[in-house]
Design a protein around this motif. Structure first.
Motif, PDB file in Angstrom:
ATOM      1  N   ARG A   5       0.867  -1.468   0.204  1.00  0.00           N
ATOM      2  CA  ARG A   5      -0.087  -0.014   0.166  1.00  0.00           C
ATOM      3  C   ARG A   5       1.007   1.361  -0.059  1.00  0.00           C
ATOM      4  NH1 ARG A   5      -2.889  -1.150   4.004  1.00  0.00           N
ATOM      5  NH2 ARG A   5      -1.680  -0.164   5.748  1.00  0.00           N
ATOM      6  N   ARG A   6       1.926   1.251   1.026  1.00  0.00           N
ATOM      7  CA  ARG A   6       2.672   2.305   0.735  1.00  0.00           C
ATOM      8  C   ARG A   6       3.416   2.539  -0.540  1.00  0.00           C
ATOM      9  NH1 ARG A   6       5.938   1.447   6.308  1.00  0.00           N
ATOM     10  NH2 ARG A   6       4.143   1.323   7.806  1.00  0.00           N
ATOM     11  N   PHE A   7       3.807   1.667  -1.219  1.00  0.00           N
ATOM     12  CA  PHE A   7       4.630   1.732  -2.558  1.00  0.00           C
ATOM     13  C   PHE A   7       3.525   2.085  -3.640  1.00  0.00           C
ATOM     14  CE2 PHE A   7       5.641  -0.469  -6.579  1.00  0.00           C
ATOM     15  CZ  PHE A   7       6.702   0.163  -6.978  1.00  0.00           C
ATOM     16  N   ILE A   8       2.329   1.412  -3.604  1.00  0.00           N
ATOM     17  CA  ILE A   8       1.522   2.147  -4.741  1.00  0.00           C
ATOM     18  C   ILE A   8       1.072   3.522  -4.236  1.00  0.00           C
ATOM     19  CG2 ILE A   8      -0.895   1.765  -5.552  1.00  0.00           C
ATOM     20  CD1 ILE A   8      -0.351  -1.294  -5.259  1.00  0.00           C
ATOM     21  N   GLN A   9       0.852   3.842  -3.148  1.00  0.00           N
ATOM     22  CA  GLN A   9       0.487   5.365  -2.800  1.00  0.00           C
ATOM     23  C   GLN A   9       1.594   6.281  -3.246  1.00  0.00           C
ATOM     24  OE1 GLN A   9      -0.357   6.073   1.499  1.00  0.00           O
ATOM     25  NE2 GLN A   9      -0.814   8.144   0.976  1.00  0.00           N
TER      26      GLN A   9
END
Length: 573
Positions: free
Chosen positions: A154-158
């Motif tokens: 989630r952090r990467f895609i954000q």
């Protein structure tokens, strides 16, 4: 949580010409891409100039070995290597490097989900019991590992969604495990406390060895499913998600985790699956490179297949020469397997073979320029451009489906019954590839729905199962000829060809050479030197692929070839 709500890029896999095809922003995308591990040697500009618009690049969560057997280090900085910090700087720079070379590029990051060292050390019960020199690694059955992996994802895609290149990221390939291909870190099926607890819930403590082996594949496939579903939700289901998986014909041992493919074929969150081209025949260049996966099953379920073509060329150098700091055991990467053909001409014959198989099979690929510069020669890049434009032209055809009259079947559950690797899968694929008989490959669960359009069946038999017995019973009752590939006595290419001809299947050649045939292209890869004859199914017009030569007409193409040479011909009625 939809992180893509303000992003307009879209991608999906849909049927076009009867086969699964990648569509980006509503338009068919040529299924050929470029990727390299060593960014300092990337050839983005050359592939952009050749017409390529689809690119991939590696993205790593952690800082640990990508291969626990050979000890190769990560090729890029891990986003989460330092606890409490995130660092995407290298990744961002490389994305911009791609866009500088190709402003229209669409990018499919290969996201390596391997946890950083600090996570593994803090959670020993969530790891495999055993490890190699680096110690324990995350267990695919662990709920804690899955949840934290999804948090990092989630952090990467954000980060991507908030970047200035968000409109160019058209999907995600999730990767983990040894060599990023979902092989267990411990080489024992990802076995640990979490796996034993997961097995108890899954089986009710059945207790059988076969049941536990099946569970380890199910656990790996289920982890892929769960993480893919998270990626789909995070992107608002706007873009494609895929993974390596399903190497049924190349990893015939239960520890591989790859024998629960049907779970992913029935998973809406998975749009594409990937594998390298077979490694079985890499050191015998006169032979075909079969697919590791049952491509026809993927296509039946609407999944796009990407083959990874890490094809060595005369420009290939050892990794120890390109980046020695990546290696703990240089000798593992200094073998003949990592050498290419001696000349550009011989290299082109391999690349033409790779292309012909993809074109005839109706699937996608990426050229994996692993250490960089492998394809950076004028003759090779001219061929790369020719391949790309040929693939672009086929997108306009109404019917791109297979012309095979023969189908091969393998029950993925059979491997759990076998203690050690079996030879029938690899040897059987070679026999089929050299038979001159086009063949579609399936996982056996698809037999009832798919077998009706074929005149002949080939069954891979690592071990006998109820599903196999039922399929063979259907063949006997319907008068459908079949052969078995068993480890005790493997049919040869000649036996496959003889049985096919006796049952009125069209044989494209009789000399033991590999044939790649579609409605508008035929390729031959010479297993030996001498005069070759390609028998067309009817009188047709033909000429060398992409040439301006005058069309010739006939039912037989005759040519002289050298061993390992590849020849491609355009066909038309």
């Amino acid at each position: 949580m939809n992180l893509y709500d303000k992003i307009s890029v879209t991608s999906k896999v849909d049927f076009l010409g009867g086969v699964p095809t990648l569509l980006v922003n509503g338009k068919p995308c040529v299924g050929m891409a470029y990727i390299t591990y060593l960014w300092e040697n990337a050839c983005y500009r050359s592939f952009s100039d050749a017409g390529y618009r689809l690119f991939s690049l590696v993205a790593q969560f952690g800082d640990r070995f990508l291969n626990t057997v050979t000890g190769v280090r990560p090729f890029t900085k891990g986003f989460f290597s330092r606890k409490g910090e995130e660092d995407y700087s290298e990744f961002d720079l490389e994305v911009h490097k791609i866009l500088d070379a190709c402003p229209e590029a669409m990018i499919l990051p290969r996201v390596g989900l391997g946890m950083p060292r600090w996570w593994d050390e803090e959670h020993p019960d969530e790891c495999c019991d055993t490890g190699f020199s680096e110690g324990r690694r995350g267990c695919f059955s662990s709920p804690k590992w899955r949840n934290d992996t999804k948090t990092f994802l989630r952090r990467f895609i954000q980060h991507v969604a908030e970047s200035d290149y968000a409109e160019h990221v058209c999907g995600y390939q999730i990767a983990n495990g040894n060599t990023e291909e979902w092989f267990s870190w411990d080489q024992a099926g990802s076995n640990g406390k979490a796996a034993r607890e997961g097995y108890a819930k899954w089986s009710g403590n059945d207790g059988s060895e076969e049941s536990f082996r099946r569970y380890l594949s199910v656990a790996a496939a289920d982890a892929i499913r769960e993480i893919a579903e998270e990626a789909k939700e995070l992107t608002g289901r706007k873009v494609v998600v895929g993974s390596f998986y399903g190497y049924l014909f190349e990893v015939p041992f239960w520890q591989s985790n790859h024998h629960a493919l049907q779970m992913l074929l029935r998973c809406d969150a998975i749009d594409f699956l990937c594998s390298p081209a077979s490694y079985t025949t890499r050191l015998t260049p006169e032979l075909d490179w079969p697919c590791m996966v049952p491509v026809a099953s993927l296509q039946k379920h609407g999944k796009l297949y990407f083959v990874e073509l890490d094809s060595r060329t005369f420009l290939t150098r050892f990794l120890s020469e390109e980046r020695p700091s990546a290696l703990i055991q240089p000798e593992c990467y200094n073998t003949k397997l990592w050498q290419g053909p001696a000349t550009e001409t011989a290299s082109l014959d391999v690349l033409k073979m790779n292309f012909a198989r993809q074109y005839a099979g109706g699937y996608a690929s990426w050229w994996f320029d692993m250490w960089g510069g492998w394809f950076e020669a004028p003759g090779i890049m001219r061929s790369m451009k020719e391949f790309y434009h040929k693939m672009k032209s086929v997108l306009l055809q109404d019917d791109r489906t297979s012309i095979a009259e023969c189908a091969a079947w393998l029950d993925e559950t059979s491997f759990a019954k076998v203690d050690s690797p079996v030879s029938c899968c690899r040897a059987g694929c070679i026999a089929i590839g050299q038979s001159g008989i086009p063949c579609d490959f399936y996982e056996l669960s698809d037999f009832n729905e798919a077998h009706g359009k074929y005149k002949m069946m080939l069954f891979f038999v690592p071990a006998r199962t109820a599903a196999l017995e039922q399929a063979e019973r259907v063949c006997r009752q319907g008068g459908i000829p079949f052969l078995e590939f068993v480890s005790e006595r493997e049919p040869t290419a000649e036996e496959v060809r003889k049985t096919a001809k006796l049952n009125h299947l069209h044989c494209w050649t009789g000399g033991g050479d590999a044939i790649y045939a579609s409605r508008d292209l035929v390729g031959i890869h010479a297993a030996s030197g001498g005069k070759k004859r390609i028998f067309l199914p009817k009188k047709m017009s033909y000429r060398p692929m992409g040439s301006a030569e005058k069309w010739q007409t006939g039912a037989v193409i005759e040519l002289e070839m050298k061993r390992t040479q590849t020849a491609l011909f355009d066909l038309k009625k």
